[in-house]
Design an enzyme around this catalytic site. Structure first.
Site, PDB file in Angstrom:
ATOM      1  CB  SER A 121     -34.570   7.632 -36.592  1.00  0.00           C
ATOM      2  OG  SER A 121     -33.564   6.946 -37.314  1.00  0.00           O
ATOM      3  CG  ASN A 143     -37.989   0.868 -50.819  1.00  0.00           C
ATOM      4  OD1 ASN A 143     -38.361   1.953 -50.405  1.00  0.00           O
ATOM      5  ND2 ASN A 143     -37.747  -0.156 -50.014  1.00  0.00           N
ATOM      6  N   GLY A 144     -36.478   3.889 -51.944  1.00  0.00           N
ATOM      7  CA  GLY A 144     -35.480   4.604 -51.156  1.00  0.00           C
ATOM      8  C   GLY A 144     -35.296   6.037 -51.575  1.00  0.00           C
ATOM      9  CD  GLU A 145     -36.552   9.577 -50.846  1.00  0.00           C
ATOM     10  OE1 GLU A 145     -36.061  10.248 -51.777  1.00  0.00           O
ATOM     11  OE2 GLU A 145     -37.773   9.432 -50.670  1.00  0.00           O
ATOM     12  CB  CYS A 171     -41.527   3.075 -53.172  1.00  0.00           C
ATOM     13  SG  CYS A 171     -41.427   4.816 -53.637  1.00  0.00           S
ATOM     14  NE  ARG A 211     -43.758   9.008 -56.794  1.00  0.00           N
ATOM     15  CZ  ARG A 211     -43.955  10.087 -57.558  1.00  0.00           C
ATOM     16  NH1 ARG A 211     -44.928  10.087 -58.452  1.00  0.00           N
ATOM     17  NH2 ARG A 211     -43.172  11.148 -57.437  1.00  0.00           N
ATOM     18  CB  ILE A 264     -44.189   6.954 -27.569  1.00  0.00           C
ATOM     19  CG1 ILE A 264     -44.800   7.000 -28.961  1.00  0.00           C
ATOM     20  CG2 ILE A 264     -44.944   5.974 -26.689  1.00  0.00           C
ATOM     21  CD1 ILE A 264     -46.290   7.253 -28.983  1.00  0.00           C
TER      22      ILE A 264
END
EC number: 6.3.5.4
Length: 658
Positions: A384, A80-82, A2, A54, A311
């Site tokens: 990642s 903001n985050g997890e 978020c 959100r 990519i």
């Protein structure tokens, strides 16, 4: 994932509706970070307002809406985050008598604060986060950031008001935020390609450090920026340096086979936690060790093919897409690759200033933006491989620095001093190799000094930025780890503490959030990091090269031939761009009369590097790229400020509003 924003004003004469308008405008600037929902909360009696955007990942229902109040009404949060271990914390809190309406980690985080207090609650969280928390009882604002700095949080003063947000563009939306360029921060940008925390490109503006808490009330806000010292006032609840030193003093006592088993277990746990989501999850796969480890473990833990994304670059000898495809086929992932041309990559460049909104000059931001956009077309979360280099001795520059340290120590001290003194007259030429570069190494007092010469761009950026002084970072310490451990440990700590959060993680955060994608990095799990720090160097730097233990784990999932391959990196052909398609663009930004009029750079010095570069005399592409990124950012910033000024004018004339 978020975006958050807000303000705290020591004055109480701002009406409730106006507070909501101000915070709402700041939050709207972060719409890209959270396209799924928005919310604003204000308490005019105490001059506080919070805004939230959100991106729904866990509990997609309205029960995850923010800003959210705690069950007892004491705290209000914009977050903001997890928090990856929220399920375990939830079970613990249920046993302590807490009840939950929904299934979001936000609600669990609030209950943890109620139960254990702010610092203890944050310290229990395993995750990535930036938090703004208002304590209604104490009339106190708390700002917090995760241990490694995955999620950003800026704060600063707009007149007499404290403003804060996930990105600078939120602060810009406050009508009184007219803070100019901090020349010292600009010098840091030239040196490192980014502005390290706690500094920011604007005056009276700062970043919250990784692993830090910051407390404000009306009195501390009223004292203003002049009374604020971020290094003094930001309080660390977790410090990488202390944790690494402790791990080194209590090293892993097993053999290499036991270490391999332990690392595999830790990585499985870290990856598994980061696969939890109520939306599609994928993975960035470059074909290198780090992303291949994460992809292998994801596929091992998944009952269906994992979605992987790569990519490829047309006509590039650095193209890793064939390696990634080989890994994907062996693992059986649902692989998507997209080959892009030079024109595709160059099309991203004009958008970089808006995407990063603080000048940022790591040119790998271009391919990162492309792969994030590709992944977002199919998933909302992507894992990642960030962190493997800093934890497992992955950079070739580590070996070069150790070699240079050995050579330097073989030179008699009197000769070292003479050579170091002679190098001071060479200026930026000491960055370009030859005798000047060798002589510059002779003044090193420790591994930190040697390593700094490997990673800086401009060695003397103060010469290019008139009136600037160079603030100190961990890279300015001769011994970043205070003499504990090995020189290799010290280099990895410096990168983990500065380069990782302020370059690599910043790059991934801005590129992913620009398209509403959440990026998660399992190798940066705290348990993985602290285990890596406890390992002897020979477990990381084996006879076959770097990342020895990590590659042993990877060989459980991939054939040896796919693992024992050289590192290629994830870069961009800046030299080719500046001498080709971007030459006209660069020439305009570097025009000597323009540089002289703006006054941020020494026009003669910068112009000389540009002429030498075009003539093929020196490869000044890195020096020029960070100047260009500032110049492009400056144009974007002025445009944004003019837009805010226009909105304020319309509001005061009755032709519009904030």
């Amino acid at each position: 994932m978020c975006g958050l924003a807000g303000l705290l004003c020591p004055r109480t004469d701002i009406g409730h509706e106006h507070l909501l308008e101000l915070a709402g405008a700041m939050g709207d600037a972060l719409r890209h970070r959270g396209p799924d929902d928005d919310g604003v909360w204000a308490d005019a009696e105490h001059g506080i307002a919070l805004a939230h955007r959100r991106l729904s990942i866990l509990d997609l229902s309205p029960l995850g809406h923010q800003p959210m109040a705690s069950a007892d009404g004491r705290y209000v949060i914009a977050y903001n985050g997890e928090v990856y271990n929220f399920a375990a914390l939830r079970e613990e809190l249920l046993e302590l008598g807490h009840a939950f309406r929904g299934h979001s980690d936000t609600e669990v985080l609030l209950a943890a604060v109620v139960e254990w207090g702010v610092e203890n609650a944050v310290a229990r969280c395993n995750g990535m986060f930036a938090i703004a928390l208002w304590d209604r009882h104490e009339q106190t604002l708390w700002l917090a950031r995760d241990r490694v700095g995955k999620k950003p949080l800026y704060y600063g003063w707009a007149g007499d008001t404290l403003v804060f947000g996930s990105e600078l563009k939120a602060l810009w939306r406050h009508p009184q935020f007219d803070n100019g360029v901090d020349r010292n921060a600009l010098a840091l940008l030239l040196r490192y390609d980014y502005v390290p925390s706690p500094y920011a490109i604007h005056t009276d503006t700062f970043k919250l450090m990784p692993g830090a808490l910051l407390r404000f009330d009306a009195a501390t806000v009223a004292r203003g920026a002049a009374a604020h010292d971020p290094k003094r006032d930001q309080h660390s609840y977790w410090q990488a340096r202390d944790r690494m030193a402790a791990a080194i003093r209590h090293p892993f006592d097993g053999d290499i086979d036991a270490a391999e088993d332990r690392l595999d277990d830790l990585l499985r746990d870290a990856v598994g936690l980061r696969m939890v989501a109520d939306v599609p999850v994928g993975v960035f796969l470059s074909g290198g060790t780090d992303s291949s480890v994460v992809t292998s473990l994801m596929q091992a833990l998944s009952a269906k093919p994992v979605q992987s994304f790569t990519i490829g670059f047309e006509g590039s000898h650095h193209d890793e897409a064939p390696l990634a495809l080989e890994v994907a086929r062996h693992l059986g992932t649902a692989h998507t690759e997209l080959y892009v041309s030079g024109a595709d990559a160059l099309a991203v460049v004009p958008r970089l200033s808006a995407m990063f909104d603080e000048p940022f000059a790591d040119a790998s931001q271009v391919p990162t933006a492309l792969v994030c956009a590709l992944a977002r077309s199919q998933v909302t979360v992507a894992l990642s491989g960030d962190g493997g280099d800093e934890l497992f001795f992955g950079y070739t520059r580590y070996e070069r620095a150790l070699r240079n340290l050995r050579l330097q120590r073989r030179v008699p001290a009197p000769l070292r001093r003479w050579l170091a003194k002679s190098a001071s007259g060479h200026g930026e030429a000491s960055r370009a190799g030859g005798f000047a570069a060798f002589a510059a190494e002779m003044g090193a007092q420790g591994i930190g000094d040697v390593y700094r010469n490997r990673i800086v761009r401009w060695r003397f950026p103060q010469a290019a930025v008139p009136g600037s002084k160079l603030p100190a970072t961990m890279y300015d310490l001769a011994e970043p780890l205070g003499g504990v451990g090995t020189p290799a440990d010290a280099m990895m700590l410096a990168d983990y503490s500065v380069y990782l959060p302020d370059d690599l993680l910043c790059k991934v955060d801005r590129a992913s959030m620009a398209v509403g994608l959440e990026a998660r990095a399992p190798l940066l799990d705290t348990h993985v990091a602290e285990f890596a720090w406890s390992l002897p160097l020979q477990f990381k730097r084996g006879d076959s090269g770097s990342k020895y233990l990590l590659k042993r784990v990877l060989k459980r999932y991939l054939p040896d031939a796919m693992v024992d391959r050289g590192k290629r990196g994830f870069g961009a052909p800046v030299t080719q761009w500046l001498r080709g398609d971007l030459r006209e663009w660069a020439a305009g930004l570097l025009d000597p009369s323009r540089l002289a009029q703006e006054g941020y750079f020494d026009a003669e010095l910068v112009g000389g590097l540009w002429r030498q570069f075009l003539a093929g005399e020196r490869r000044w592409h890195t020096h020029l790229w960070n100047v260009l990124m500032f110049q492009a950012w400056q144009e974007h910033w002025k445009t944004e400020r003019n837009e805010v000024g226009r909105s304020v004018w319309m509001s005061t004339t009755g032709e519009g509003g904030l």
